[in-house]
Enzyme design. Sequence first.
Site, mmCIF file in Angstrom:
data_model
loop_
_atom_site.group_PDB
_atom_site.id
_atom_site.type_symbol
_atom_site.label_atom_id
_atom_site.label_comp_id
_atom_site.label_asym_id
_atom_site.label_seq_id
_atom_site.Cartn_x
_atom_site.Cartn_y
_atom_site.Cartn_z
ATOM 1 C CB SER A 146 -9.022 -11.401 -16.855
ATOM 2 O OG SER A 146 -8.573 -11.802 -18.144
ATOM 3 C CB SER A 149 -5.532 -11.757 -19.104
ATOM 4 O OG SER A 149 -6.050 -10.463 -18.945
ATOM 5 C CE LYS A 176 -9.827 -14.993 -19.014
ATOM 6 N NZ LYS A 176 -8.681 -14.175 -19.473
#
Length: 459
Positions: free
Chosen positions: A156, A180, A81
């Site tokens: 996210s 997330s 990520k």
Amino acid sequence: MKGTPMPEDIAGLGQALRSGALTAQDLLHRYLERIERRDGSLNSFVAIDYAGAERAARESDERLAHGKARSLLDGIPLSIKDNLFMKGVPATWGSRALKDFVPQHDELPVARLRQAGAVLLGKTNVPELTLEGYTANDLFGVTRNPVDTRLTPGGSSGGAVAGVAAGLVPAAIGTDGGGSIRRPACHTGLVGWKPSTGRIARADGFPAILHDFEVIGTATRTVDDAILLDGVLKGAHPADRRSWFRQAPPRSMEKPRILYIPQFGESPVDPEISRAMDMFAERLARQGADVELGKIPFNLDLANQIWCIVSRSGVAYLMRHYPDLAALGGASVQAMAQDGRTISGADYTEALEGIAALRADMARLFTHYDLIVTPSAAALPWRAEDAYPDLIDAKPAGPRDHAVFTGWVNIAGLPAISLPVATSRAGCPIGAQLVAGYAEDDILLTFSKQQELHKTSFQ
């Protein structure tokens, strides 16, 4: 592996690599070809480390050829990520203010993956500062859901899950600060794993702007893969005092005590999600669990207030140390920072006391129950360009209503997992969230693996 389909899970790929049926370089090239062919419509990856991945795959093949694999991850491609540091690859945190920032070291969890022999492909897209429930930013644009590219994969960790769900990578490393990983995994039909606070040590990355709420986690196709990655990532480190983690002793749950909470107060839930969750709870009862229907066991308004104080203060703090963020940050980040500047030290201290009280309340609750079960998300995936659905069950919904079931888990520091349990009429995945007591990560993973097996037997 000519003539036979390539496995999509880490366990199957690892077996093929160790048997010699597949090389790490071959595997890497297959995934790179998929990214080239498929990611244009998804926008899951924002940077690819071609040279680094090629080098890692070659080195892995040398070890595998001599029977010296470093771990079961040796030769397996993974994505990282974009809010995590990966040496020599941009870490933008989804912000134009950081578009030229290239860390010269790995963040600790990334270093552990590299040491285990994983082939780190590149970085996946995030909303700016990873503080939104969908995935879009002014630097890289919108990420879309492979299930239906008109829809969001959530956020996210939206880029992370989109890549796994589309078959561009077998698994993804992400972060979960308020759901997330769990919600995006739910929206794409994956397993989303969030460990207890402290299980996976953190060091050498971006500043923490969510107190200790945010943890490293994974998006995978199976619980077995989540267990495998967790085994490599977990462990204490002197740089992270929170990581001196004492896991709960193993125990069996022949008749698990489960608190099933289908709705938090009056907060709306999509009817298809409600029906799927009721069916999942019934399945647990048929398996012998003692399932009790219950209500939200904490003050949701207080939890929301804690979340706002911590997150907004964090953004305001960050603005002080990253001057470019004040000039180049997007509209949402600017608004959060403005809110954060109005929060006093007394407000923050009160939030810390609220966190401690919630954690104490949850410790008491888990003396009566083994697990809490809720939906992973209150809404099905919505339009990819929209920050949140403004209607849920035909009722007006605010920015966090779709995420109502997950943020409290981070405040409490508990382990949780999202498991795919159903599909909507339109073909959208639906996930169930299972939450265990603090440090009962292994117990939760074991139970989740059993649920995966039960689900297979019912199909």
